[in-house]
Motif scaffolding. Structure first.
Motif, PDB file in Angstrom:
ATOM      1  N   UNK A 131       0.865  -1.176   0.000  1.00 57.65           N
ATOM      2  CA  UNK A 131       0.000   0.000   0.000  1.00 57.65           C
ATOM      3  C   UNK A 131       0.903   1.229   0.000  1.00 57.65           C
ATOM      4  N   UNK A 132       0.893   1.973  -1.115  1.00 56.10           N
ATOM      5  CA  UNK A 132       1.832   3.097  -1.220  1.00 56.10           C
ATOM      6  C   UNK A 132       1.264   4.399  -0.683  1.00 56.10           C
ATOM      7  N   UNK A 133      -0.036   4.551  -0.823  1.00 56.52           N
ATOM      8  CA  UNK A 133      -0.671   5.787  -0.395  1.00 56.52           C
ATOM      9  C   UNK A 133      -2.179   5.560  -0.332  1.00 56.52           C
ATOM     10  N   UNK A 134      -2.882   6.358   0.445  1.00 58.08           N
ATOM     11  CA  UNK A 134      -4.341   6.206   0.458  1.00 58.08           C
ATOM     12  C   UNK A 134      -5.012   7.506   0.887  1.00 58.08           C
ATOM     13  N   UNK A 135      -6.273   7.623   0.567  1.00 58.65           N
ATOM     14  CA  UNK A 135      -7.100   8.727   1.043  1.00 58.65           C
ATOM     15  C   UNK A 135      -8.443   8.143   1.432  1.00 58.65           C
ATOM     16  N   UNK A 136      -9.065   8.776   2.411  1.00 58.79           N
ATOM     17  CA  UNK A 136     -10.332   8.230   2.882  1.00 58.79           C
ATOM     18  C   UNK A 136     -11.320   9.355   3.149  1.00 58.79           C
ATOM     19  N   UNK A 137     -12.579   9.130   2.799  1.00 59.01           N
ATOM     20  CA  UNK A 137     -13.641  10.048   3.223  1.00 59.01           C
ATOM     21  C   UNK A 137     -14.511   9.287   4.198  1.00 59.01           C
ATOM     22  N   UNK A 138     -14.374   9.606   5.483  1.00 63.36           N
ATOM     23  CA  UNK A 138     -15.264   8.973   6.461  1.00 63.36           C
ATOM     24  C   UNK A 138     -15.948  10.047   7.307  1.00 63.36           C
ATOM     25  N   UNK A 139     -15.995  11.258   6.723  1.00 67.15           N
ATOM     26  CA  UNK A 139     -16.556  12.373   7.481  1.00 67.15           C
ATOM     27  C   UNK A 139     -17.935  12.773   6.954  1.00 67.15           C
ATOM     28  N   UNK A 140     -18.225  12.361   5.724  1.00 65.64           N
ATOM     29  CA  UNK A 140     -19.406  12.896   5.071  1.00 65.64           C
ATOM     30  C   UNK A 140     -20.121  11.764   4.331  1.00 65.64           C
ATOM     31  N   UNK A 141     -21.463  11.700   4.490  1.00 61.58           N
ATOM     32  CA  UNK A 141     -22.225  10.599   3.889  1.00 61.58           C
ATOM     33  C   UNK A 141     -22.275  10.686   2.362  1.00 61.58           C
ATOM     34  N   UNK A 142     -22.145  11.932   1.833  1.00 61.02           N
ATOM     35  CA  UNK A 142     -22.160  12.075   0.373  1.00 61.02           C
ATOM     36  C   UNK A 142     -20.957  11.307  -0.183  1.00 61.02           C
ATOM     37  N   UNK A 143     -21.150  10.618  -1.293  1.00 60.92           N
ATOM     38  CA  UNK A 143     -20.041   9.841  -1.863  1.00 60.92           C
ATOM     39  C   UNK A 143     -19.878   8.484  -1.205  1.00 60.92           C
ATOM     40  N   UNK A 144     -20.855   8.064  -0.394  1.00 60.51           N
ATOM     41  CA  UNK A 144     -20.806   6.723   0.214  1.00 60.51           C
ATOM     42  C   UNK A 144     -22.150   6.016  -0.008  1.00 60.51           C
ATOM     43  N   UNK A 145     -22.198   4.763   0.413  1.00 63.80           N
ATOM     44  CA  UNK A 145     -23.420   3.970   0.281  1.00 63.80           C
ATOM     45  C   UNK A 145     -24.580   4.558   1.074  1.00 63.80           C
ATOM     46  N   UNK A 146     -24.250   5.282   2.149  1.00 67.15           N
ATOM     47  CA  UNK A 146     -25.305   5.861   2.977  1.00 67.15           C
ATOM     48  C   UNK A 146     -26.162   6.839   2.174  1.00 67.15           C
ATOM     49  N   UNK A 147     -25.522   7.623   1.333  1.00 67.09           N
ATOM     50  CA  UNK A 147     -26.229   8.582   0.471  1.00 67.09           C
ATOM     51  C   UNK A 147     -27.244   7.819  -0.396  1.00 67.09           C
ATOM     52  N   UNK A 148     -26.802   6.698  -0.955  1.00 63.87           N
ATOM     53  CA  UNK A 148     -27.685   5.909  -1.823  1.00 63.87           C
ATOM     54  C   UNK A 148     -28.829   5.291  -1.028  1.00 63.87           C
ATOM     55  N   UNK A 149     -28.536   4.880   0.204  1.00 60.99           N
ATOM     56  CA  UNK A 149     -29.587   4.291   1.046  1.00 60.99           C
ATOM     57  C   UNK A 149     -30.655   5.322   1.384  1.00 60.99           C
ATOM     58  N   UNK A 150     -30.208   6.545   1.704  1.00 61.76           N
ATOM     59  CA  UNK A 150     -31.150   7.626   2.029  1.00 61.76           C
ATOM     60  C   UNK A 150     -32.046   7.902   0.819  1.00 61.76           C
TER      61      UNK A 150
END
Ligand code: ADP
Length: 260
Positions: free
Chosen positions: A119-138
């Motif tokens: 794993x050379x590098x990574x970025x994560x969005x765990x602050x906002x529901x937009x752009x995740x499955x939660x947005x789709x569930x809503x």
């Protein structure tokens, strides 16, 4: 020599996934339960997976847990991070993968993977529901459909009704007002999928697109999001054959490495 069985369990925020591997390669059992960490989901996924593989718990060489709730599975022999599990999973199945985008129920992660699988590098969005499955569930709930229906509705769309709000709560009001105007549902779904894709694509672009790009996680099952992502990134995306269970698979691969 007797066969070696290792089990990986991915205790996600939204779903619990399990994989049983035979001799480090062959998936002989798997399960997905749509309840995540902190519920009976992990235990149910564990039992369903043993049943699917047709083996008893005593036949397992070891158990490796990963995911959001990974520290609370008592039967686990090893615990690894989601980033490690996903990287190992995708590298084992697709050694050529250089970028992995995993979109789950509550976060999106993008990983840059070296030739050796590091794993050379990574970025994560765990602050906002937009752009995740939660947005789709809503959005699916407002539309009175299941998340699994979003891909077929998208495929029927003749246009796109773009969602301008990036915040899930405001986007929800926007979709409700579109429904009140009797908007075309497939075009609205395409706009909803495109909104998730745009947000995830900006994460990938920030890390840098290294081809070939692979995708995992429950949202990879929504081909509408995948196609919109390809457009945003201008590159082909291969959805892992084991999309949502890649983390559990990676955990089981890790466990096999501990046997030898
Ligand atoms: P986590 O590991 O955070 O629990 P997952 O990778 O299991 O997340 O993904 C869960 C998400 O996947 C859900 O929020 C939902 O949006 C999406 N999803 C689950 N099942 C399907 C399906 N059959 N078709 C499309 N999307 C799905």
């Amino acid at each position: 020599m007797a066969d070696i069985f290792t089990l990986g369990i991915d205790m996600g925020s939204t779903a619990s996934k399990c994989v049983i591997l035979k001799n480090g390669r062959e998936v002989v059992g798997s399960s997905i339960i749509d309840s995540g960490a902190g519920t009976t989901g992990p235990q149910r996924a564990f039992e369903a997976c043993l049943k699917d593989a047709g083996i008893e718990q005593g036949q397992l060489s070891n158990i490796t847990a990963t995911g959001y709730g990974r520290n609370s599975f008592e039967a686990a022999d090893f615990v690894i991070s989601e980033l490690s599990a996903h990287t190992l999973g995708v590298h084992t199945m697709y050694p050529q993968a250089r970028t992995l985008l995993d979109i789950g129920g509550q976060d999106a992660k993008v990983m840059s993977i070296g030739e050796s699988g590091r794993l050379e590098n990574f970025l994560m969005n765990d602050k906002c529901a937009a752009g995740t499955g939660r947005f789709l569930e809503v959005m699916a709930r407002i539309l009175e459909v299941g998340v699994a229906d979003l891909k077929d509705l998208d495929a029927k769309a003749e246009g796109t009704i773009s969602i301008s709000s990036t915040c899930t709560v405001f986007a929800e009001s926007e979709v409700i007002s579109q429904l009140a105007k009797e908007a075309d549902i497939p075009s609205l779904v395409r706009g909803i999928n495109a909104s998730v894709a745009a947000k995830a694509a900006s994460l990938v672009k920030r890390l840098g697109v290294k081809e070939p790009v692979y995708m995992t996680g429950g949202v990879a099952r929504n081909t509408g999001v995948v196609r919109a992502l390809e457009k945003e990134l201008g590159t082909e995306i291969t959805v892992s054959e084991i999309q949502q269970i890649n983390g559990a698979y990676g955990a089981a691969v890790y466990g096999y490495g501990k046997v030898r």
